[in-house]
Design a protein around this motif. Structure first.
Motif, PDB file in Angstrom:
ATOM      1  N   TRP A  79     -52.789  -2.234 -44.763  1.00 50.65           N
ATOM      2  CA  TRP A  79     -53.787  -2.803 -43.874  1.00 50.65           C
ATOM      3  C   TRP A  79     -53.176  -3.943 -43.077  1.00 50.65           C
ATOM      4  O   TRP A  79     -52.430  -4.751 -43.607  1.00 50.65           O
ATOM      5  CB  TRP A  79     -54.973  -3.330 -44.669  1.00 50.65           C
ATOM      6  N   GLN A  80     -53.489  -3.986 -41.800  1.00 48.62           N
ATOM      7  CA  GLN A  80     -53.048  -5.081 -40.955  1.00 48.62           C
ATOM      8  C   GLN A  80     -54.218  -5.490 -40.070  1.00 48.62           C
ATOM      9  O   GLN A  80     -54.766  -4.666 -39.333  1.00 48.62           O
ATOM     10  CB  GLN A  80     -51.851  -4.669 -40.091  1.00 48.62           C
ATOM     11  N   ALA A  81     -54.626  -6.742 -40.150  1.00 40.83           N
ATOM     12  CA  ALA A  81     -55.775  -7.207 -39.394  1.00 40.83           C
ATOM     13  C   ALA A  81     -55.426  -7.335 -37.918  1.00 40.83           C
ATOM     14  O   ALA A  81     -54.498  -8.059 -37.552  1.00 40.83           O
ATOM     15  CB  ALA A  81     -56.255  -8.552 -39.946  1.00 40.83           C
ATOM     16  N   SER A  82     -56.177  -6.613 -37.087  1.00 38.88           N
ATOM     17  CA  SER A  82     -55.977  -6.747 -35.639  1.00 38.88           C
ATOM     18  C   SER A  82     -56.896  -7.802 -35.055  1.00 38.88           C
ATOM     19  O   SER A  82     -56.735  -8.206 -33.904  1.00 38.88           O
ATOM     20  CB  SER A  82     -56.237  -5.400 -34.954  1.00 38.88           C
ATOM     21  N   LYS A  83     -57.896  -8.246 -35.836  1.00 44.35           N
ATOM     22  CA  LYS A  83     -58.785  -9.318 -35.401  1.00 44.35           C
ATOM     23  C   LYS A  83     -58.643 -10.493 -36.355  1.00 44.35           C
ATOM     24  O   LYS A  83     -58.505 -10.305 -37.560  1.00 44.35           O
ATOM     25  CB  LYS A  83     -60.239  -8.835 -35.377  1.00 44.35           C
ATOM     26  N   GLU A  84     -58.681 -11.670 -35.792  1.00 43.89           N
ATOM     27  CA  GLU A  84     -58.528 -12.864 -36.617  1.00 43.89           C
ATOM     28  C   GLU A  84     -59.770 -13.085 -37.463  1.00 43.89           C
ATOM     29  O   GLU A  84     -60.899 -13.097 -36.952  1.00 43.89           O
ATOM     30  CB  GLU A  84     -58.276 -14.087 -35.730  1.00 43.89           C
ATOM     31  N   VAL A  85     -59.571 -13.237 -38.759  1.00 43.68           N
ATOM     32  CA  VAL A  85     -60.682 -13.472 -39.666  1.00 43.68           C
ATOM     33  C   VAL A  85     -61.159 -14.910 -39.504  1.00 43.68           C
ATOM     34  O   VAL A  85     -60.344 -15.846 -39.558  1.00 43.68           O
ATOM     35  CB  VAL A  85     -60.266 -13.208 -41.127  1.00 43.68           C
ATOM     36  N   PRO A  86     -62.464 -15.147 -39.295  1.00 41.19           N
ATOM     37  CA  PRO A  86     -62.946 -16.523 -39.142  1.00 41.19           C
ATOM     38  C   PRO A  86     -62.643 -17.342 -40.386  1.00 41.19           C
ATOM     39  O   PRO A  86     -62.670 -16.823 -41.514  1.00 41.19           O
ATOM     40  CB  PRO A  86     -64.454 -16.350 -38.955  1.00 41.19           C
ATOM     41  N   PRO A  87     -62.363 -18.617 -40.221  1.00 40.50           N
ATOM     42  CA  PRO A  87     -62.073 -19.462 -41.389  1.00 40.50           C
ATOM     43  C   PRO A  87     -63.329 -19.678 -42.237  1.00 40.50           C
ATOM     44  O   PRO A  87     -64.445 -19.767 -41.714  1.00 40.50           O
ATOM     45  CB  PRO A  87     -61.588 -20.776 -40.769  1.00 40.50           C
ATOM     46  N   GLN A  88     -63.128 -19.768 -43.537  1.00 46.35           N
ATOM     47  CA  GLN A  88     -64.242 -20.020 -44.444  1.00 46.35           C
ATOM     48  C   GLN A  88     -64.633 -21.495 -44.357  1.00 46.35           C
ATOM     49  O   GLN A  88     -63.797 -22.369 -44.557  1.00 46.35           O
ATOM     50  CB  GLN A  88     -63.846 -19.658 -45.872  1.00 46.35           C
ATOM     51  N   PRO A  89     -65.915 -21.795 -44.075  1.00 47.35           N
ATOM     52  CA  PRO A  89     -66.319 -23.209 -43.982  1.00 47.35           C
ATOM     53  C   PRO A  89     -66.388 -23.848 -45.354  1.00 47.35           C
ATOM     54  O   PRO A  89     -66.369 -23.167 -46.387  1.00 47.35           O
ATOM     55  CB  PRO A  89     -67.706 -23.130 -43.337  1.00 47.35           C
ATOM     56  N   ALA A  90     -66.488 -25.143 -45.369  1.00 46.39           N
ATOM     57  CA  ALA A  90     -66.552 -25.870 -46.640  1.00 46.39           C
ATOM     58  C   ALA A  90     -67.858 -25.594 -47.372  1.00 46.39           C
ATOM     59  O   ALA A  90     -67.901 -25.542 -48.599  1.00 46.39           O
ATOM     60  CB  ALA A  90     -66.386 -27.367 -46.387  1.00 46.39           C
ATOM     61  N   GLU A  91     -68.928 -25.399 -46.605  1.00 45.85           N
ATOM     62  CA  GLU A  91     -70.260 -25.168 -47.195  1.00 45.85           C
ATOM     63  C   GLU A  91     -70.561 -23.675 -47.156  1.00 45.85           C
ATOM     64  O   GLU A  91     -70.766 -23.094 -46.087  1.00 45.85           O
ATOM     65  CB  GLU A  91     -71.317 -25.947 -46.422  1.00 45.85           C
ATOM     66  N   LEU A  92     -70.629 -23.043 -48.335  1.00 50.15           N
ATOM     67  CA  LEU A  92     -70.810 -21.593 -48.412  1.00 50.15           C
ATOM     68  C   LEU A  92     -72.265 -21.166 -48.526  1.00 50.15           C
ATOM     69  O   LEU A  92     -72.563 -19.981 -48.475  1.00 50.15           O
ATOM     70  CB  LEU A  92     -70.058 -21.041 -49.631  1.00 50.15           C
ATOM     71  N   TYR A  93     -73.171 -22.118 -48.690  1.00 43.56           N
ATOM     72  CA  TYR A  93     -74.557 -21.761 -48.961  1.00 43.56           C
ATOM     73  C   TYR A  93     -75.484 -22.810 -48.380  1.00 43.56           C
ATOM     74  O   TYR A  93     -75.053 -23.897 -47.967  1.00 43.56           O
ATOM     75  CB  TYR A  93     -74.790 -21.623 -50.457  1.00 43.56           C
ATOM     76  N   SER A  94     -76.774 -22.500 -48.364  1.00 40.78           N
ATOM     77  CA  SER A  94     -77.785 -23.417 -47.862  1.00 40.78           C
ATOM     78  C   SER A  94     -78.269 -24.329 -48.985  1.00 40.78           C
ATOM     79  O   SER A  94     -78.920 -23.863 -49.930  1.00 40.78           O
ATOM     80  CB  SER A  94     -78.973 -22.643 -47.284  1.00 40.78           C
ATOM     81  N   ARG A  95     -77.955 -25.601 -48.886  1.00 40.05           N
ATOM     82  CA  ARG A  95     -78.439 -26.551 -49.886  1.00 40.05           C
ATOM     83  C   ARG A  95     -79.965 -26.666 -49.826  1.00 40.05           C
ATOM     84  O   ARG A  95     -80.630 -26.846 -50.844  1.00 40.05           O
ATOM     85  CB  ARG A  95     -77.806 -27.920 -49.664  1.00 40.05           C
ATOM     86  N   ALA A  96     -80.512 -26.548 -48.622  1.00 44.14           N
ATOM     87  CA  ALA A  96     -81.967 -26.654 -48.480  1.00 44.14           C
ATOM     88  C   ALA A  96     -82.666 -25.558 -49.272  1.00 44.14           C
ATOM     89  O   ALA A  96     -83.679 -25.800 -49.936  1.00 44.14           O
ATOM     90  CB  ALA A  96     -82.357 -26.574 -47.009  1.00 44.14           C
ATOM     91  N   TYR A  97     -82.115 -24.341 -49.226  1.00 43.65           N
ATOM     92  CA  TYR A  97     -82.739 -23.271 -50.005  1.00 43.65           C
ATOM     93  C   TYR A  97     -82.527 -23.502 -51.496  1.00 43.65           C
ATOM     94  O   TYR A  97     -83.437 -23.319 -52.306  1.00 43.65           O
ATOM     95  CB  TYR A  97     -82.194 -21.898 -49.620  1.00 43.65           C
ATOM     96  N   ALA A  98     -81.323 -23.885 -51.870  1.00 47.30           N
ATOM     97  CA  ALA A  98     -81.013 -24.052 -53.293  1.00 47.30           C
ATOM     98  C   ALA A  98     -81.902 -25.105 -53.945  1.00 47.30           C
ATOM     99  O   ALA A  98     -82.229 -25.001 -55.128  1.00 47.30           O
ATOM    100  CB  ALA A  98     -79.540 -24.433 -53.455  1.00 47.30           C
ATOM    101  N   GLU A  99     -82.309 -26.110 -53.165  1.00 46.68           N
ATOM    102  CA  GLU A  99     -83.110 -27.203 -53.723  1.00 46.68           C
ATOM    103  C   GLU A  99     -84.611 -26.989 -53.581  1.00 46.68           C
ATOM    104  O   GLU A  99     -85.405 -27.800 -54.046  1.00 46.68           O
ATOM    105  CB  GLU A  99     -82.715 -28.512 -53.021  1.00 46.68           C
ATOM    106  N   ASP A 100     -85.020 -25.889 -52.968  1.00 46.10           N
ATOM    107  CA  ASP A 100     -86.441 -25.631 -52.712  1.00 46.10           C
ATOM    108  C   ASP A 100     -87.068 -24.944 -53.921  1.00 46.10           C
ATOM    109  O   ASP A 100     -86.686 -23.827 -54.281  1.00 46.10           O
ATOM    110  CB  ASP A 100     -86.582 -24.753 -51.467  1.00 46.10           C
ATOM    111  N   SER A 101     -88.035 -25.602 -54.538  1.00 39.31           N
ATOM    112  CA  SER A 101     -88.668 -25.006 -55.722  1.00 39.31           C
ATOM    113  C   SER A 101     -89.440 -23.751 -55.368  1.00 39.31           C
ATOM    114  O   SER A 101     -89.592 -22.838 -56.191  1.00 39.31           O
ATOM    115  CB  SER A 101     -89.597 -26.020 -56.394  1.00 39.31           C
ATOM    116  N   LEU A 102     -89.949 -23.657 -54.108  1.00 37.53           N
ATOM    117  CA  LEU A 102     -90.659 -22.447 -53.698  1.00 37.53           C
ATOM    118  C   LEU A 102     -89.731 -21.252 -53.612  1.00 37.53           C
ATOM    119  O   LEU A 102     -90.154 -20.111 -53.667  1.00 37.53           O
ATOM    120  CB  LEU A 102     -91.324 -22.661 -52.327  1.00 37.53           C
TER     121      LEU A 102
END
Length: 821
Positions: free
Chosen positions: A246-269
């Protein structure tokens, strides 16, 4: 009797008769209008068909352009011969409606969220879920794509003409049984209804989203634990594409530091419910001529879907000016979906891609009608869904449900929405206050893919056809008379950064959204591989060297491992070799796990342990060992993960931890996973204690189980009527198999179409499905294939080019159609 009394009595009798007629002519709660239902002239009695029933003699289609012949073989398979392409699909629509009208309409209504108009209040939550998941929106997008392709649009319209021609000559006395039982009439067909069926299959094959569960666990357990329990690569290394560079012909976007939504994770609902995953898988494979007795390729496919009556498939043979194709069609859609022609054969299994991404919204107003994106305020757009709900007394009430849309898709469930929780189906896995982006919202023309596959003559045609397939991604297996075999993981894949979409994301950040797509050539694939075979079983598409992120949640390794093992050893394969392989019931899990588990109960004496010690790891229907092992394994699996609040890992993680902990214990080394399993002789996480405790629970249950210990009774597999009408379902199946064996028969799902194709010219196919050609429960052909399917037999197809080639002994009847003069 005096004259006044006689008049009074006569009047009372007349009123009673009027009341009786009125009462018998309407629904009472769940009961149909009993007068019409029991009527000898138009009631359910009319649906009884003796075995000698003949097929219709005429195709009453007023728009035919030329003559059409339909030859019905003894198994009630229609072989349609047409001189015009459009006539071929008109006839296919007519014949599908003749055999399966109610099923076609019911499945389309399910996709459209219209079941409650017929089945009442209890189906309103399901209908609401279909609307809130945006299936009508996805159909609108698909319609745009289909209308741009003249051949596909013409095919769909011709098919529609055929269905409606059948409806036009159908009287209420001839309605399918279910219409009479439920007290309603069929509606006209349209191309949009066919597209609803396509999107319903996309919905069915899109695996349940795990985003909200993993987001909650990520916060509670940490990223390292998530990487161990829910890894991004195949724990046992079994991938769909075995070898490839396999050889990537498109550049893979960099992984950001924040992988998830903190707002959702902290929402009791947003609290997730306890949920364990389940997979309904499929198999396909092909071998090159160097591994067959004939020197030509062989191909097999057996998609594992819900075991329903009528069957999800209809066996058909279509012959027109540019096509001669045989296989199974999807009810309500034209063409052949899995099958072959005179040059090539193809089959499909589900990849199980991450088709759903969820984005937590930060609302910009208290009414939740706008949100923030990249610092800008963006409005939500309301879409009012209208649902007609049948009342117990045969009326209807109107329900409006407003679904709010973002540029990416709907907000399945806002916290302000006054609707019942949890939602139904896959909507229950949608996190609250999150926008959904589903790959099936992208305009696509899957009908074009199968139109071209039906006519393919070689590898180039196969590849061109696959360009039109969008979602969800499928494993397309291929073989041809030129000797080629191939497997392509094909579907629309966004260009994602690593782990993008594994967790709930923040909608506000542009880097969290899809910005580009992989080209088809960048989808994992292999052509004429050095192994001499290809196979798929819903496993990870490719290994760690593959450069793009395709998801993490795929099927367990059992079937992929066992198929690969058998194919590597296979020499001089025949059609019967493939048939036998489709029936294989040896368990990868049992073969690895049971010896380890038994080693911790060596000193115990029990007739049940003796049964397990003699077992050959095969899930035979009449055996007791499969039941004992399954109960023991499940008890152990639950004990290992009892401290997890929800979403236990897959059993392959349990097995790997058991093996690694056992090896460490044997070598006198520290436990590799002490949080979950210890090497000590005692304690709550002790491997020996957990195994023995799980066995003790199993033994106590087995002592009381009686006949339930027999595997086929315990599994309780059944082919159920689509509306779950018990009298029209099969008896419990006394077959071999288990959901994770090659012969993947579970309690509600299993091999929906076993097919084997020999590519030695002239091409010859074989197949069977668990049902029959007719959708009428009163027909001899309702489930006459079921005994052969249970016994593992395959029917030889009557695949010919000329209708004159049929021997008289193979023909049940003829149907003729001619244009109006």
């Amino acid at each position: 009797m005096s004259r006044p009394k006689a008049l009074w009595r006569t009047g009372g009798l007349l009123l009673a008769l009027i009341a009786m007629e009125a009462g018998l002519g309407r629904r009472w709660g769940q009961l149909p209008p009993l007068g019409r239902f029991f009527s000898p002239t138009e009631g359910f009695w009319r649906n009884a068909e003796p075995p000698e029933t003949q097929p219709p003699t005429q195709l009453l289609i007023p728009t035919l352009e030329d003559s059409v012949w339909v030859v019905w073989d003894k198994r009630w398979v229609p072989h349609i011969f047409a001189r015009k392409e459009a006539d071929l699909y008109r006839a296919q629509g007519y014949i599908q409606a003749h055999l399966r009208l109610w099923q076609m309409e019911m499945q389309s209504d399910a996709a459209a969220g219209r079941l409650s108009r017929v089945l009442g209040e209890k189906f309103l939550p399901f209908d609401r879920a279909m609307r809130r998941l945006g299936i009508p929106y996805a159909v609108e997008k698909a319609l745009q794509a289909v209308q741009q392709d003249s051949a596909t649009w013409a095919m769909l319209n011709a098919f529609t003409e055929g269905v409606n021609a059948y409806l036009a000559q159908l009287s209420p006395r001839e309605y399918p049984f279910e219409y009479k039982l439920l007290g309603y009439a069929p509606e006209p067909w349209s191309p949009v209804r066919s597209l609803y069926l396509v999107k319903y299959m996309a919905y069915d094959l899109s695996v349940k989203s795990q985003d909200k569960y993993l987001t909650k666990l990520l916060v509670q357990l940490g990223k390292g634990v998530i990487d161990t329990l829910f890894p991004n690569t195949a724990p046992y290394g079994h991938t769909t594409i075995l070898t490839g560079s396999w050889q990537a012909s498109k550049e893979v976007p960099p992984q950001p530091a924040e992988l998830y939504s903190r707002a959702y994770a902290e929402d009791s609902l947003g609290q997730a419910e306890e949920q364990d995953p389940s997979w309904v898988g499929s198999n396909n494979w092909a071998v090159s001529g160097r591994k067959t007795a004939s020197g030509y390729p062989l191909l097999a496919n057996d998609p594992h879907l819900a075991l329903n009556l009528p069957s999800i498939w209809l066996e058909m043979h279509l012959v027109g000016p540019s096509v001669n194709t045989y296989g199974v069609s999807l009810l309500g859609a034209p063409g052949i979906i899995i099958g072959y022609n005179e040059a090539v054969a193809w089959g499909v299994t589900n990849v199980g891609p991450d088709a759903f991404d969820f984005y937590r919204l930060r609302y910009a107003d208290s009414l939740q009608r706008s949100f923030y994106y990249h610092g800008e305020r963006v409005p939500l757009h309301p879409r009012v869904e209208t649902l007609w709900v049948r009342t117990p007394w045969d009326g209807h009430r109107l329900v409006w449900d407003t679904v709010w849309y973002t540029p990416w898709g709907p907000v399945v469930h806002r916290s302000r929405d006054a609707i019942a929780r949890p939602l139904e189906g896959k909507a229950r896995h949608a996190p609250i206050d999150c926008a959904l982006r589903w790959i099936s919202y992208e305009p696509s023309n899957e009908a074009r893919c199968f139109y071209l596959l039906n006519r393919a003559r070689g590898l180039a045609d196969y590849q061109e056809a696959l360009r039109h397939f969008g979602s969800p991604a499928q494993n397309f297996v291929y073989a041809d008379t030129a000797g080629h075999i191939a497997l392509w993981v094909r579907g629309f894949y966004p260009l994602r950064w690593k782990e993008q979409g594994k967790f709930v994301l923040d909608a506000e950040k542009p880097e969290n959204h899809w910005r580009d797509w992989l080209d088809m050539e960048e989808n994992p694939h292999t052509l004429d591989p050095p192994e001499g075979f290809v196979r798929s079983a819903n496993s990870y598409p490719a290994g760690p060297a593959y450069p793009y992120w395709l998801g993490w949640y795929f099927a367990l390794p059992d079937r992929a491992a066992r198929i690969e093992e058998r194919l590597r050893a296979l020499e001089k394969a025949t059609v019967d070799s493939f048939r036998v392989l489709q029936l294989d019931v040896e368990s990868f899990l049992a073969r690895r796990a049971l010896p380890l588990m038994l080693s911790y109960v060596q000193g115990d004496s029990s007739r049940w342990l003796d049964t397990l010690r003699r077992w050959d790891y095969r899930f035979v229907g009449a055996g007791r060992a499969p039941t004992l092992f399954k109960r023991w394994w499940v008890a152990l699996h639950l004990a290992v993960w009892e401290n997890l609040p929800f979403r236990r890992p897959e059993w392959e993680i349990t097995l790997k931890m058991l093996e690694e902990t056992h090896a460490a214990r044997t070598a006198g080394k520290p436990a590799p996973h002490p949080r979950w399993l210890s090497v000590a002789d005692s304690g709550p996480r002790s491997l020996p204690v957990l195994i023995r405790s799980a066995w003790e629970k199993t033994r106590r249950w087995a002592d009381q189980a009686g006949d339930t210990l027999v595997w086929w009774r315990y599994r309780a597999a059944q082919v159920r009527h689509l509306a779950r009408l018990k009298g029209f379902s099969s008896d419990t199946l006394q077959t071999d198999g288990d959901g994770q064996c090659i012969n993947a028969i579970g309690s509600t799902a299993g091999p929906s179409w076993r097919m084997v194709v020999d590519l030695k010219p002239p091409v010859q196919g074989y197949g069977v499905y668990p049902g029959g050609q007719s959708g009428n429960p009163g027909s001899f052909h309702y489930m006459d294939f079921l005994p052969a399917w249970q016994q593992g037999q395959l029917y030889r197809h009557l695949f010919v080019r000329d209708r004159a080639a049929f021997p008289d002994t193979a023909v049940a009847g003829y149907t003729l159609g001619a244009p109006k003069r």
